[in-house]
Motif scaffolding. Structure first.
Motif, PDB file in Angstrom:
ATOM      1  N   LEU A   1       8.978   2.378  -1.418  1.00  0.00           N
ATOM      2  CA  LEU A   1       8.949   3.490  -0.359  1.00  0.00           C
ATOM      3  C   LEU A   1       7.718   4.170  -0.548  1.00  0.00           C
ATOM      4  O   LEU A   1       7.020   4.620   0.623  1.00  0.00           O
ATOM      5  CB  LEU A   1       9.980   4.516  -0.702  1.00  0.00           C
ATOM      6  N   LYS A   2       7.065   4.230  -1.504  1.00  0.00           N
ATOM      7  CA  LYS A   2       5.614   4.807  -1.525  1.00  0.00           C
ATOM      8  C   LYS A   2       4.442   3.755  -1.062  1.00  0.00           C
ATOM      9  O   LYS A   2       3.791   4.320  -0.315  1.00  0.00           O
ATOM     10  CB  LYS A   2       5.283   4.644  -3.236  1.00  0.00           C
ATOM     11  N   ALA A   3       4.712   2.615  -0.965  1.00  0.00           N
ATOM     12  CA  ALA A   3       3.845   1.719  -0.255  1.00  0.00           C
ATOM     13  C   ALA A   3       3.960   1.972   1.457  1.00  0.00           C
ATOM     14  O   ALA A   3       3.066   1.663   2.075  1.00  0.00           O
ATOM     15  CB  ALA A   3       4.283   0.158  -0.562  1.00  0.00           C
ATOM     16  N   GLY A   4       5.130   2.198   1.633  1.00  0.00           N
ATOM     17  CA  GLY A   4       5.583   2.838   3.147  1.00  0.00           C
ATOM     18  C   GLY A   4       5.245   4.055   3.547  1.00  0.00           C
ATOM     19  O   GLY A   4       5.514   4.435   4.441  1.00  0.00           O
ATOM     20  N   GLY A   5       4.542   4.844   2.492  1.00  0.00           N
ATOM     21  CA  GLY A   5       3.994   6.218   2.888  1.00  0.00           C
ATOM     22  C   GLY A   5       4.670   7.384   2.471  1.00  0.00           C
ATOM     23  O   GLY A   5       4.547   8.502   2.898  1.00  0.00           O
ATOM     24  N   PHE A   6       6.008   7.281   1.979  1.00  0.00           N
ATOM     25  CA  PHE A   6       6.813   8.285   1.283  1.00  0.00           C
ATOM     26  C   PHE A   6       6.295   8.761  -0.053  1.00  0.00           C
ATOM     27  O   PHE A   6       5.824   8.044  -0.648  1.00  0.00           O
ATOM     28  CB  PHE A   6       8.257   7.683   1.290  1.00  0.00           C
ATOM     29  N   LEU A   7       6.542  10.032  -0.251  1.00  0.00           N
ATOM     30  CA  LEU A   7       6.259  10.748  -1.439  1.00  0.00           C
ATOM     31  C   LEU A   7       7.741  10.757  -2.051  1.00  0.00           C
ATOM     32  O   LEU A   7       8.584  11.338  -1.399  1.00  0.00           O
ATOM     33  CB  LEU A   7       5.595  12.202  -1.101  1.00  0.00           C
ATOM     34  N   CYS A   8       7.898  10.140  -3.177  1.00  0.00           N
ATOM     35  CA  CYS A   8       9.067   9.997  -4.071  1.00  0.00           C
ATOM     36  C   CYS A   8       9.003  10.719  -5.229  1.00  0.00           C
ATOM     37  O   CYS A   8       8.078  10.707  -6.071  1.00  0.00           O
ATOM     38  CB  CYS A   8       9.220   8.485  -4.384  1.00  0.00           C
ATOM     39  N   GLU A   9      10.091  11.567  -5.467  1.00  0.00           N
ATOM     40  CA  GLU A   9      10.544  12.103  -6.866  1.00  0.00           C
ATOM     41  C   GLU A   9      11.796  11.511  -7.208  1.00  0.00           C
ATOM     42  O   GLU A   9      12.499  10.949  -6.557  1.00  0.00           O
ATOM     43  CB  GLU A   9      10.587  13.722  -6.716  1.00  0.00           C
ATOM     44  N   HIS A  10      11.980  11.699  -8.660  1.00  0.00           N
ATOM     45  CA  HIS A  10      13.150  10.832  -8.969  1.00  0.00           C
ATOM     46  C   HIS A  10      14.135  11.649  -9.944  1.00  0.00           C
ATOM     47  O   HIS A  10      13.532  12.958 -10.402  1.00  0.00           O
ATOM     48  CB  HIS A  10      12.592   9.949 -10.156  1.00  0.00           C
ATOM     49  N   ALA A  11      15.344  11.604 -10.206  1.00  0.00           N
ATOM     50  CA  ALA A  11      16.284  12.139 -10.818  1.00  0.00           C
ATOM     51  C   ALA A  11      17.171  11.143 -11.503  1.00  0.00           C
ATOM     52  O   ALA A  11      17.643  10.323 -10.830  1.00  0.00           O
ATOM     53  CB  ALA A  11      17.211  13.263 -10.272  1.00  0.00           C
TER      54      ALA A  11
END
Length: 224
Positions: A20-30
């Motif tokens: 998803l980051k490679a696709g331009g999304f900013l990702c956070e996790h839980a």
């Protein structure tokens, strides 16, 4: 576009994060129920991916908490549970979509984009505001048919402002939404002003109206 991934399988979470980051999304996790509840209490997301079986709670309760807060956040259940009863219950609880493990990452990305379009932009593949036309999936913005040369950060900033059109957005909220967890390391929010200034300049090259307005002492507002 900012995504929260709630998933306790470390390998799967990492795989989704990288793609998803490679696709331009900013990702956070839980990784846990408690961590997820803490994040949705303090931060806003364009889309939240929710696993149902977490070590310390049920993903359906997370969805209920999201909907109780009346947040316009897209929610996709990502679960190995494929039976019809569970899928129906998930959608009735408030999820916008349901994807069964294992899945293709390209399909997950497409579903996230579809949910965000549906929640924020009435399902349209393009957004027209004033003399701007935005194509979220293609990460392109046209002003009077001229393609604007925006950085990824400037594009995300513009999309966030348009998603909250006519609302005053605090600088702190803009910073947190665009830069996510990394914002905790910032000494000030001066960089928000610099990105706003550059975005305004590029739009003004083609459009006479001032769409991004400063609300002194608070933040910014996008209005046409």
């Amino acid at each position: 576009m900012k995504v929260l991934i709630i998933e306790d399988e470390a390998d799967l979470l990492s795989t989704m994060d990288v793609y998803l980051k490679a696709g331009g999304f900013l990702c956070e996790h839980a990784f846990t129920f408690a961590e997820a509840v803490l994040k949705i209490s303090f931060y806003d997301y364009d889309c939240i991916l929710v696993d149902l079986n977490l070590p310390d709670g049920n993903g359906l309760d997370i969805i209920r908490k999201i909907r109780e807060k009346k947040k316009s956040t897209g929610v996709i259940i990502v679960s190995a549970m494929a039976d019809l009863e569970t899928r129906v219950k998930g959608l009735e609880t408030g999820a916008d979509d349901y994807i069964v493990k294992p899945f293709h990452l390209a399909e997950l990305s497409a579903r996230i984009k579809s949910v965000i379009r549906r929640v924020n932009f009435d399902g349209s593949n393009s957004i027209t505001v004033g003399e701007l036309r935005i194509f979220p999936d293609e990460v392109k913005v046209f002003a009077k048919e001229e393609l604007l040369d925006l950085t990824k950060t400037e594009f995300d900033l513009l999309l966030f402002l348009i998603s909250n059109q006519n609302r005053v957005i605090a600088k702190e909220t803009i910073a947190e939404h665009i830069w996510g967890d990394y914002i905790d390391m910032a000494d000030s929010f001066d960089f928000v002003y610099n990105h706003i200034k550059n975005l305004r300049r590029k739009i003004k090259t083609h459009v006479e109206d001032e769409y991004i307005k400063t609300v002194y002492g608070i933040g910014y507002k996008f209005s046409v």
